[in-house]
Design a protein around this motif. Structure first.
Motif, PDB file in Angstrom:
ATOM      1  N   TYR A  73      59.835  22.302   7.942  1.00 57.01           N
ATOM      2  CA  TYR A  73      59.306  21.538   6.814  1.00 57.01           C
ATOM      3  C   TYR A  73      59.287  22.410   5.559  1.00 57.01           C
ATOM      4  O   TYR A  73      58.773  23.535   5.577  1.00 57.01           O
ATOM      5  CB  TYR A  73      57.893  21.024   7.126  1.00 57.01           C
ATOM      6  CG  TYR A  73      57.885  19.897   8.127  1.00 57.01           C
ATOM      7  CD1 TYR A  73      57.838  18.568   7.704  1.00 57.01           C
ATOM      8  CD2 TYR A  73      57.964  20.152   9.501  1.00 57.01           C
ATOM      9  CE1 TYR A  73      57.851  17.529   8.634  1.00 57.01           C
ATOM     10  CE2 TYR A  73      57.984  19.119  10.418  1.00 57.01           C
ATOM     11  CZ  TYR A  73      57.924  17.806   9.977  1.00 57.01           C
ATOM     12  OH  TYR A  73      57.952  16.783  10.891  1.00 57.01           O
ATOM     13  N   HIS A 128      58.567  24.879  11.489  1.00 53.17           N
ATOM     14  CA  HIS A 128      59.227  23.785  12.214  1.00 53.17           C
ATOM     15  C   HIS A 128      60.141  23.014  11.267  1.00 53.17           C
ATOM     16  O   HIS A 128      60.424  21.833  11.483  1.00 53.17           O
ATOM     17  CB  HIS A 128      58.201  22.858  12.861  1.00 53.17           C
ATOM     18  CG  HIS A 128      57.684  23.370  14.174  1.00 53.17           C
ATOM     19  ND1 HIS A 128      56.823  24.432  14.269  1.00 53.17           N
ATOM     20  CD2 HIS A 128      57.961  22.985  15.462  1.00 53.17           C
ATOM     21  CE1 HIS A 128      56.563  24.667  15.552  1.00 53.17           C
ATOM     22  NE2 HIS A 128      57.243  23.812  16.292  1.00 53.17           N
ATOM     23  N   ASP A 176      56.336  16.000  15.087  1.00 47.65           N
ATOM     24  CA  ASP A 176      57.702  16.125  14.592  1.00 47.65           C
ATOM     25  C   ASP A 176      58.679  15.306  15.438  1.00 47.65           C
ATOM     26  O   ASP A 176      59.558  14.607  14.903  1.00 47.65           O
ATOM     27  CB  ASP A 176      58.112  17.597  14.593  1.00 47.65           C
ATOM     28  CG  ASP A 176      59.488  17.823  13.995  1.00 47.65           C
ATOM     29  OD1 ASP A 176      59.702  17.475  12.814  1.00 47.65           O
ATOM     30  OD2 ASP A 176      60.361  18.336  14.712  1.00 47.65           O
TER      31      ASP A 176
END
Length: 320
Positions: free
Chosen positions: A136, A134, A100
């Motif tokens: 998404y 996270h 990420d």
């Protein structure tokens, strides 16, 4: 400490060994051997590895388009592909955070299409959870799978109309056999005609199919139904060894011969052959369009008639 290594051609053998031997969710569709069949310039490659102390822990095949990282437009499945030795919760969090941070530093957005569960040797749940938590967004496309068992005739899973159509095809005395190399152009001609009906075209050219056959012997399977010497319908499949899944890629019928029910007979015979050869699932592919937003109910109903069960393909998106 995890390290990002942008892909270069010197990594090809390491990359492919990791995908096929060291990961829990890699398939030959994510190997460089597969991705490199695309002509140079079709995609702007942005693939990378994640390493820890010189050991590959993840591979992320991908390309860029309009400042978006996409994993990978040249393959059914992208990534991340994760090492089977790094699947604990804490390690998965670290790997996803590393990926990420890299994507955030390079791109405006990302689209990660992970391997569907049916094609994984381990469970996807942890990877899905960590990606979602996270930031998404999770999206689903609707696919379907017919379970196979060497001790059970796939015809028994089919609905009544499907079984009747199969028996009608049998009454015509049709022949099921492999499509020979010399007959591939005939198959491809009807594939192009079939796709044109829906204002589309095959993803692969005939030369690319021949190239893939040479790159992956035994992974592309062509079967057809014939009335003596007359071609009626043909199919192309991808064969996955671990786990044992046969995936339907292309159907190329001569629609002027639909009255023979050759396509129904083709699917039944393919599943019978697959079950006999130890395959555990027959994958039908997605029945959705527009990233899963539209369900083609007629197409899905057709697949359900062959004893298929719903399954999802999942992809994740994020804007940075």
């Amino acid at each position: 400490m995890f390290e990002i290594l942008p892909y270069n051609n010197e990594m090809e053998s390491r990359w492919d060994r990791f995908i096929m031997e060291e990961s829990f969710n890699g398939t030959f569709l994510q190997t460089r051997k597969f991705l490199n069949y695309h002509p140079e310039g079709r995609f702007k490659d942005a693939s990378f590895l994640v390493e820890k102390s010189g050991i590959i822990v993840a591979a992320v095949p991908g390309n860029t388009a309009n400042a978006t990282f996409i994993s990978h437009q040249g393959s059914t499945f992208g990534g991340p592909v994760i090492s089977k030795d790094f699947t604990s919760a804490s390690r998965m969090v670290e790997i996803v955070e590393t990926i990420d941070n890299h994507l955030r530093s390079q791109y405006k957005s990302a689209r990660l299409k992970i391997t569907a569960q049916a094609f994984c040797s381990g469970k996807n749940d942890l990877l899905e959870y960590v990606l979602e938590h996270h930031g998404y967004a999770r999206h689903t496309e609707l696919s379907c799978i017919t379970p196979l068992d060497a001790g059970e005739d796939p015809l028994l899973k089919c609905k009544g109309e499907c079984r009747r159509n199969f028996r009608s095809a049998e009454a015509h005395g049709l022949t099921y056999r492999a499509i020979e190399d010399s007959e591939l152009e005939l198959f491809y001609k009807f594939l192009v005609i079939s796709k044109a009906k829906y204002k589309t075209h095959p993803v692969h050219t005939i030369d690319e199919l021949r190239d893939l056959q040479q790159r992956f012997p035994g992974k592309l399977i062509f079967r057809g139904m014939w009335d003596k010497e007359t071609y009626l319908s043909g199919i192309m499949l991808f064969a996955f060894d671990n786990p044992k899944v046969l995936h339907f890629q292309y159907l190329a019928p001569d629609e002027s011969k639909n009255g023979t029910n050759a396509t129904t007979a083709l699917f039944i015979n393919v599943m019978r052959e697959a079950a006999k050869n130890g395959y555990l699932r027959f994958s039908w592919g997605i029945s959705t369009e527009d990233g899963g937003n539209f369900l083609n109910t007629n197409l899905f109903r057709f697949k359900e008639a062959f004893g298929s069960e719903p399954a999802t393909n999942i992809y994740f998106t994020k804007n940075f």
